[in-house]
Design a protein around this motif. Structure first.
Motif, mmCIF file in Angstrom:
data_model
loop_
_atom_site.group_PDB
_atom_site.id
_atom_site.type_symbol
_atom_site.label_atom_id
_atom_site.label_comp_id
_atom_site.label_asym_id
_atom_site.label_seq_id
_atom_site.Cartn_x
_atom_site.Cartn_y
_atom_site.Cartn_z
ATOM 1 N N GLU A 192 0.846 -1.192 0.000
ATOM 2 C CA GLU A 192 0.000 0.000 0.000
ATOM 3 C C GLU A 192 0.878 1.238 0.000
ATOM 4 O OE1 GLU A 192 -3.304 0.317 2.627
ATOM 5 O OE2 GLU A 192 -3.601 -1.853 2.665
ATOM 6 N N ASP A 193 0.564 2.153 -0.911
ATOM 7 C CA ASP A 193 1.289 3.412 -0.988
ATOM 8 C C ASP A 193 0.393 4.447 -1.651
ATOM 9 O OD1 ASP A 193 1.644 3.266 -3.919
ATOM 10 O OD2 ASP A 193 3.113 1.710 -3.480
ATOM 11 N N GLU A 194 0.926 5.641 -1.819
ATOM 12 C CA GLU A 194 0.171 6.759 -2.392
ATOM 13 C C GLU A 194 0.220 6.790 -3.916
ATOM 14 O OE1 GLU A 194 -1.461 9.116 -0.444
ATOM 15 O OE2 GLU A 194 -0.977 7.846 1.282
ATOM 16 N N VAL A 195 1.078 5.972 -4.532
ATOM 17 C CA VAL A 195 1.316 6.068 -5.970
ATOM 18 C C VAL A 195 0.567 5.004 -6.760
ATOM 19 C CG1 VAL A 195 3.116 5.941 -7.739
ATOM 20 C CG2 VAL A 195 3.561 7.138 -5.600
ATOM 21 N N TYR A 196 0.524 3.783 -6.246
ATOM 22 C CA TYR A 196 -0.002 2.660 -7.018
ATOM 23 C C TYR A 196 -1.212 2.057 -6.317
ATOM 24 C CZ TYR A 196 -0.073 -1.855 -9.431
ATOM 25 O OH TYR A 196 -0.453 -2.954 -10.154
ATOM 26 N N ASP A 197 -2.340 2.019 -7.001
ATOM 27 C CA ASP A 197 -3.561 1.418 -6.475
ATOM 28 C C ASP A 197 -3.800 0.110 -7.226
ATOM 29 O OD1 ASP A 197 -6.163 0.654 -5.816
ATOM 30 O OD2 ASP A 197 -6.873 2.728 -5.694
ATOM 31 N N HIS A 198 -3.738 -1.011 -6.526
ATOM 32 C CA HIS A 198 -3.863 -2.336 -7.142
ATOM 33 C C HIS A 198 -5.184 -2.504 -7.885
ATOM 34 C CE1 HIS A 198 -0.267 -3.942 -5.195
ATOM 35 N NE2 HIS A 198 -0.620 -3.203 -4.165
ATOM 36 N N ARG A 199 -6.204 -1.800 -7.479
ATOM 37 C CA ARG A 199 -7.504 -1.932 -8.145
ATOM 38 C C ARG A 199 -7.454 -1.437 -9.589
ATOM 39 N NH1 ARG A 199 -10.802 1.422 -3.946
ATOM 40 N NH2 ARG A 199 -8.896 2.586 -4.242
ATOM 41 N N HIS A 200 -6.512 -0.579 -9.896
ATOM 42 C CA HIS A 200 -6.400 -0.057 -11.260
ATOM 43 C C HIS A 200 -5.791 -1.071 -12.225
ATOM 44 C CE1 HIS A 200 -6.227 4.198 -9.349
ATOM 45 N NE2 HIS A 200 -7.463 3.720 -9.405
ATOM 46 N N ALA A 201 -5.063 -2.050 -11.704
ATOM 47 C CA ALA A 201 -4.359 -3.008 -12.555
ATOM 48 C C ALA A 201 -5.320 -3.814 -13.426
ATOM 49 C CB ALA A 201 -3.508 -3.950 -11.703
ATOM 50 N N GLY A 202 -6.432 -4.253 -12.868
ATOM 51 C CA GLY A 202 -7.388 -5.053 -13.628
ATOM 52 C C GLY A 202 -7.896 -4.320 -14.858
ATOM 53 N N GLY A 203 -8.270 -3.065 -14.689
ATOM 54 C CA GLY A 203 -8.754 -2.277 -15.825
ATOM 55 C C GLY A 203 -7.665 -2.027 -16.846
ATOM 56 N N PHE A 204 -6.473 -1.750 -16.387
ATOM 57 C CA PHE A 204 -5.355 -1.520 -17.303
ATOM 58 C C PHE A 204 -5.078 -2.778 -18.121
ATOM 59 C CE2 PHE A 204 -0.827 -2.137 -18.077
ATOM 60 C CZ PHE A 204 -0.578 -1.067 -18.919
ATOM 61 N N ILE A 205 -5.010 -3.919 -17.449
ATOM 62 C CA ILE A 205 -4.715 -5.177 -18.142
ATOM 63 C C ILE A 205 -5.819 -5.481 -19.151
ATOM 64 C CG2 ILE A 205 -4.513 -7.684 -17.828
ATOM 65 C CD1 ILE A 205 -3.152 -6.989 -15.088
#
Length: 160
Positions: A130-143
């Motif tokens: 967990e950090d301020e830069v990368y949100d894991h939830r965005h990965a699914g949409g990007f992929i």
């Protein structure tokens, strides 16, 4: 500096190549070259570039290097293309700086440590925690978006 690197690299067999070249006129030629100092410097530079340049900039710098090698090999040093390639390479190199430790061993010059004040690498972000830069939830949409053409191809194959 390059004189010292030539002596040091030569002791370890760094920078020796046996190459078959493709000349401009279509003839293949073979040559054996020894550039220990140059090989050491290039390997150190590549190590710092890996830290500082983003993926697309690194890829573009690699392409510029290949194009420059053709221009120089073909004797077109004074061509406008050479100036253009050099300007692009110099622009990319503006932020490339740092320190590298290389291990010279049995013909290889391997980076074992590298640092740069301009490094894009951050252990904090690379951990995928967990950090301020990368949100894991965005990965699914990007992929899903990035693989769209592959999925359409697969759907078309299923219809056949």
């Amino acid at each position: 500096m390059s004189g010292k690197l030539n002596v040091l690299g030569a002791k370890h067999g760094v920078g020796r190549i046996d190459i078959v070249e493709n000349r401009l006129v279509g003839i293949k030629s073979r040559g054996c070259y020894e550039t220990p100092g140059g090989t050491i410097m290039v390997n150190a530079l590549r190590a710092v570039e890996q830290l500082v340049l983003d993926r697309d900039s690194f890829k573009w710098r690699e392409q510029l290097g290949h194009e420059m090698s053709y221009v120089v090999y073909d004797g077109r040093w004074f061509a406008p293309l050479r100036k253009s390639i050099q300007a692009a390479a110099e622009s990319l190199a503006e932020e490339v700086n740092g320190e590298v430790v290389l291990q010279l061993y049995k013909g290889h010059a391997t980076a074992t440590q590298k640092t740069s004040a301009n490094s894009l690498y951050s252990e904090e972000f690379a951990t995928f925690g967990e950090d301020e830069v990368y949100d894991h939830r965005h990965a699914g949409g990007f992929i899903r978006l990035f693989s769209l053409s592959s999925r359409i191809r697969a759907l078309n194959e299923q219809k056949k």
